[in-house]
Design a protein around this motif. Structure first.
Motif, PDB file in Angstrom:
ATOM      1  N   MET A 175     -60.104 -55.773   6.950  1.00 52.56           N
ATOM      2  CA  MET A 175     -61.338 -56.277   7.557  1.00 52.56           C
ATOM      3  C   MET A 175     -61.651 -57.648   6.974  1.00 52.56           C
ATOM      4  N   ALA A 176     -62.525 -58.382   7.659  1.00 57.30           N
ATOM      5  CA  ALA A 176     -62.908 -59.712   7.195  1.00 57.30           C
ATOM      6  C   ALA A 176     -63.799 -59.605   5.960  1.00 57.30           C
TER       7      ALA A 176
ATOM      8  N   LYS B 175     -58.189 -60.074   4.862  1.00 53.41           N
ATOM      9  CA  LYS B 175     -58.093 -59.106   5.960  1.00 53.41           C
ATOM     10  C   LYS B 175     -56.764 -58.369   5.919  1.00 53.41           C
TER      11      LYS B 175
ATOM     12  N   TYR C 122     -57.365 -55.784   2.960  1.00 57.69           N
ATOM     13  CA  TYR C 122     -58.434 -54.790   3.091  1.00 57.69           C
ATOM     14  C   TYR C 122     -58.588 -54.247   4.508  1.00 57.69           C
TER      15      TYR C 122
ATOM     16  N   GLY D 146     -66.689 -60.940   5.267  1.00 55.14           N
ATOM     17  CA  GLY D 146     -68.093 -60.704   5.595  1.00 55.14           C
ATOM     18  C   GLY D 146     -68.361 -59.253   5.954  1.00 55.14           C
ATOM     19  N   GLN D 147     -67.462 -58.659   6.724  1.00 52.46           N
ATOM     20  CA  GLN D 147     -67.636 -57.249   7.097  1.00 52.46           C
ATOM     21  C   GLN D 147     -67.535 -56.366   5.863  1.00 52.46           C
ATOM     22  N   TYR D 148     -66.612 -56.682   4.972  1.00 51.74           N
ATOM     23  CA  TYR D 148     -66.466 -55.909   3.731  1.00 51.74           C
ATOM     24  C   TYR D 148     -67.750 -55.980   2.911  1.00 51.74           C
ATOM     25  N   ARG D 149     -68.325 -57.166   2.806  1.00 52.45           N
ATOM     26  CA  ARG D 149     -69.577 -57.312   2.038  1.00 52.45           C
ATOM     27  C   ARG D 149     -70.702 -56.483   2.658  1.00 52.45           C
ATOM     28  N   ARG D 150     -70.791 -56.505   3.989  1.00 53.45           N
ATOM     29  CA  ARG D 150     -71.861 -55.731   4.636  1.00 53.45           C
ATOM     30  C   ARG D 150     -71.672 -54.229   4.406  1.00 53.45           C
ATOM     31  N   GLN D 151     -70.442 -53.756   4.523  1.00 54.38           N
ATOM     32  CA  GLN D 151     -70.187 -52.332   4.325  1.00 54.38           C
ATOM     33  C   GLN D 151     -70.411 -51.910   2.879  1.00 54.38           C
TER      34      GLN D 151
END
Length: 312
Positions: free
Chosen positions: A302-303, A297, A300, A305-310
């Motif tokens: 962001m966490a 975080k 980048y 998991g959020q990075y993977r989703r985006q």
């Protein structure tokens, strides 16, 4: 994995594309800025590259290769004074530059060009690429760059006469061409050292035995519990001497580069598959998933998991 191959793999985003085009004078094409990197090869005739900024136009002859690493707008034309037509990128980011219509049945093209582009993730741009000049010009010459010439010939042949398997062969040849362009440039840069006799730029880091050994170790095993002393010992240097040399050539201290590369590796892993975060953390050198998430975080914004989703 060696450093150059690893850098290209980490920055790649999507499939590269290319086309072989015939142009009839007068012609001029203005390419917009993009997130990728582009190249042009003159297969027949001559052309002028009009680079970004105030740099003068560059005359290109048969076999000349130009590589534009930073995705800045540029133009190609039969003459620097020819009006330019804008090349509008397609929805997939490709450059739709169809063949010109010949002015007559007997007319021969004034140039045949091999043009292409690579999609790159500039959010994690490696200094090995960011330190390249705006335009890398590799002039043709008798016996010059035989491996690069072979890759160009193979790619040009596949684009001229597609055969079964071309859809798989062309992207592989484009990746090969990119590596040969970069390898050729750095070899030439090492052959033109600075006033003190040492290579310039990142070629100096790759040419230095101690720094190159450390970079190879970090890229081969980013999860390793590396210390500055251990990395220096790979090249036979003391901790202090190695730290000074690495920082001078790479541009940042050894452990800062290690952390940056670990996070780059983690981002690539998160984009590539749905492996558990614990597994990604371990492969990036973190025994604690919490510590990994905190470091990610910070890097980048962001966490994981959020990075993977985006990233999709």
């Amino acid at each position: 994995m060696d450093v150059l191959s690893d850098v290209i793999t980490a920055m790649r985003a999507g499939r590269p594309h290319s086309s072989r085009r015939s142009k009839y004078a007068p012609w001029g094409m203005r390419f917009p800025a993009s997130e990728g990197a582009g190249f042009h090869v003159v297969l027949q005739g001559t052309a002028w590259l009009i680079p970004p900024g105030e740099a003068p136009a560059v005359r290109l002859g048969v076999g000349d290769v130009v590589f534009l690493a930073h995705g800045r707008g540029h133009a190609l034309a039969d003459d620097p004074g020819t009006p330019l037509d804008d090349v509008v990128p397609g929805p997939d980011g490709t450059w739709p530059t169809p063949d010109d219509e010949p002015p007559s049945d007997a007319a021969a093209p004034s140039a045949q060009l091999l043009c292409g582009a690579y999609k790159l993730n500039r959010a994690r741009a490696h200094p090995l690429l960011t330190h390249l000049p705006d335009v890398v010009h590799l002039p043709a010459g008798i016996g010059a760059h035989p491996a690069l010439r072979s890759a160009i010939d193979l790619l040009g042949g596949e684009l001229r006469t597609p055969l079964p398997g071309s859809d798989a062969v062309v992207p592989a040849l484009l990746d090969t061409l990119l590596l040969y362009i970069l390898r050729t440039w750095w070899l030439e840069e090492q052959a033109s050292p600075r006033a003190d006799g040492r290579p310039a730029g990142w070629s100096a880091a790759l040419a230095d035995p101690a720094v190159s050994a450390a970079l190879s170790a970090v890229h081969d095993d980013p999860a390793g519990p590396w210390t500055v002393e251990e990395l220096g010992s790979l090249g036979g240097l003391s901790r202090a001497a190695f730290a000074r040399r690495f920082t001078a050539l790479v541009g940042e201290p050894p452990l800062a580069y290690l952390t940056w590369w670990r996070m780059t590796t983690a981002g690539r892993l998160l984009r590539a598959d749905d492996a558990p975060l614990r597994s990604v953390a371990q492969r990036a050198g973190y025994t604690s998933e919490f510590a990994f998430a905190k470091a990610f975080k910070r890097e980048y914004g962001m966490a994981p998991g959020q990075y993977r989703r985006q990233a999709g």
